[in-house]
Scaffold this motif. Sequence first.
Motif, PDB file in Angstrom:
ATOM      1  N   GLU A 191     -62.740 -45.726 -52.485  1.00 54.37           N
ATOM      2  CA  GLU A 191     -61.483 -45.696 -51.717  1.00 54.37           C
ATOM      3  C   GLU A 191     -61.655 -44.799 -50.496  1.00 54.37           C
ATOM      4  OE1 GLU A 191     -58.654 -47.345 -51.786  1.00 54.37           O
ATOM      5  OE2 GLU A 191     -59.165 -48.509 -53.567  1.00 54.37           O
ATOM      6  N   GLU A 192     -62.343 -43.682 -50.674  1.00 54.29           N
ATOM      7  CA  GLU A 192     -62.599 -42.774 -49.545  1.00 54.29           C
ATOM      8  C   GLU A 192     -63.530 -43.432 -48.530  1.00 54.29           C
ATOM      9  OE1 GLU A 192     -61.225 -39.799 -48.687  1.00 54.29           O
ATOM     10  OE2 GLU A 192     -59.875 -40.266 -50.330  1.00 54.29           O
ATOM     11  N   LYS A 193     -64.541 -44.134 -49.013  1.00 54.00           N
ATOM     12  CA  LYS A 193     -65.442 -44.853 -48.103  1.00 54.00           C
ATOM     13  C   LYS A 193     -64.653 -45.867 -47.278  1.00 54.00           C
ATOM     14  CE  LYS A 193     -69.658 -44.486 -50.916  1.00 54.00           C
ATOM     15  NZ  LYS A 193     -70.435 -43.595 -50.104  1.00 54.00           N
ATOM     16  N   TYR A 194     -63.732 -46.561 -47.920  1.00 54.86           N
ATOM     17  CA  TYR A 194     -62.908 -47.547 -47.221  1.00 54.86           C
ATOM     18  C   TYR A 194     -62.050 -46.871 -46.154  1.00 54.86           C
ATOM     19  CZ  TYR A 194     -59.817 -51.464 -46.341  1.00 54.86           C
ATOM     20  OH  TYR A 194     -59.120 -52.462 -45.724  1.00 54.86           O
ATOM     21  N   LYS A 195     -61.466 -45.728 -46.486  1.00 49.27           N
ATOM     22  CA  LYS A 195     -60.652 -44.990 -45.522  1.00 49.27           C
ATOM     23  C   LYS A 195     -61.478 -44.580 -44.302  1.00 49.27           C
ATOM     24  CE  LYS A 195     -57.393 -43.207 -48.920  1.00 49.27           C
ATOM     25  NZ  LYS A 195     -56.949 -42.018 -49.651  1.00 49.27           N
TER      26      LYS A 195
ATOM     27  N   LYS B 148     -64.111 -52.459 -50.453  1.00 49.02           N
ATOM     28  CA  LYS B 148     -62.835 -52.640 -51.162  1.00 49.02           C
ATOM     29  C   LYS B 148     -63.065 -53.283 -52.535  1.00 49.02           C
ATOM     30  CE  LYS B 148     -58.433 -51.980 -50.621  1.00 49.02           C
ATOM     31  NZ  LYS B 148     -57.902 -50.628 -50.608  1.00 49.02           N
TER      32      LYS B 148
ATOM     33  N   VAL C 117     -61.890 -47.690 -42.113  1.00 53.42           N
ATOM     34  CA  VAL C 117     -60.648 -48.034 -41.429  1.00 53.42           C
ATOM     35  C   VAL C 117     -60.358 -47.047 -40.294  1.00 53.42           C
ATOM     36  CG1 VAL C 117     -58.145 -48.215 -41.739  1.00 53.42           C
ATOM     37  CG2 VAL C 117     -59.680 -49.241 -43.411  1.00 53.42           C
ATOM     38  N   ALA C 118     -60.665 -45.777 -40.512  1.00 54.78           N
ATOM     39  CA  ALA C 118     -60.356 -44.745 -39.527  1.00 54.78           C
ATOM     40  C   ALA C 118     -61.339 -44.713 -38.349  1.00 54.78           C
ATOM     41  CB  ALA C 118     -60.341 -43.381 -40.208  1.00 54.78           C
TER      42      ALA C 118
ATOM     43  N   LYS D 257     -66.085 -53.812 -45.013  1.00 57.71           N
ATOM     44  CA  LYS D 257     -64.809 -53.369 -45.591  1.00 57.71           C
ATOM     45  C   LYS D 257     -64.504 -54.150 -46.868  1.00 57.71           C
ATOM     46  CE  LYS D 257     -62.533 -51.928 -41.320  1.00 57.71           C
ATOM     47  NZ  LYS D 257     -61.458 -52.257 -40.358  1.00 57.71           N
TER      48      LYS D 257
END
Length: 82
Positions: free
Chosen positions: A23-27, A70, A30-31, A66
């Motif tokens: 989840e952190e990798k995904y954030k 995810k 996205v950022a 992504k």
Amino acid sequence: MSNLEEEQVNPILLEFLDTDDFEEKYKILVATPIMDFDNLLIDNMASSIDCVIEDGDIESRVQELKVCVKTRAKYETLRLRR
């Protein structure tokens, strides 16, 4: 460009590698602005999570990465619930 500059690791990659949480990798993905990605960064991120991203334009490769992250986050969560 000096050899020292060429050998520095991308800080985005370091942040991505420093977390084991998908989840952190995904954030992080996205950022990160799309202009900060290049093929080498995408390939390194993908290989760090045992994912292969097909060749193509940067935007579609980032999108594919992504999806991969995810998906891994979803299965990581399911695995931890057992």
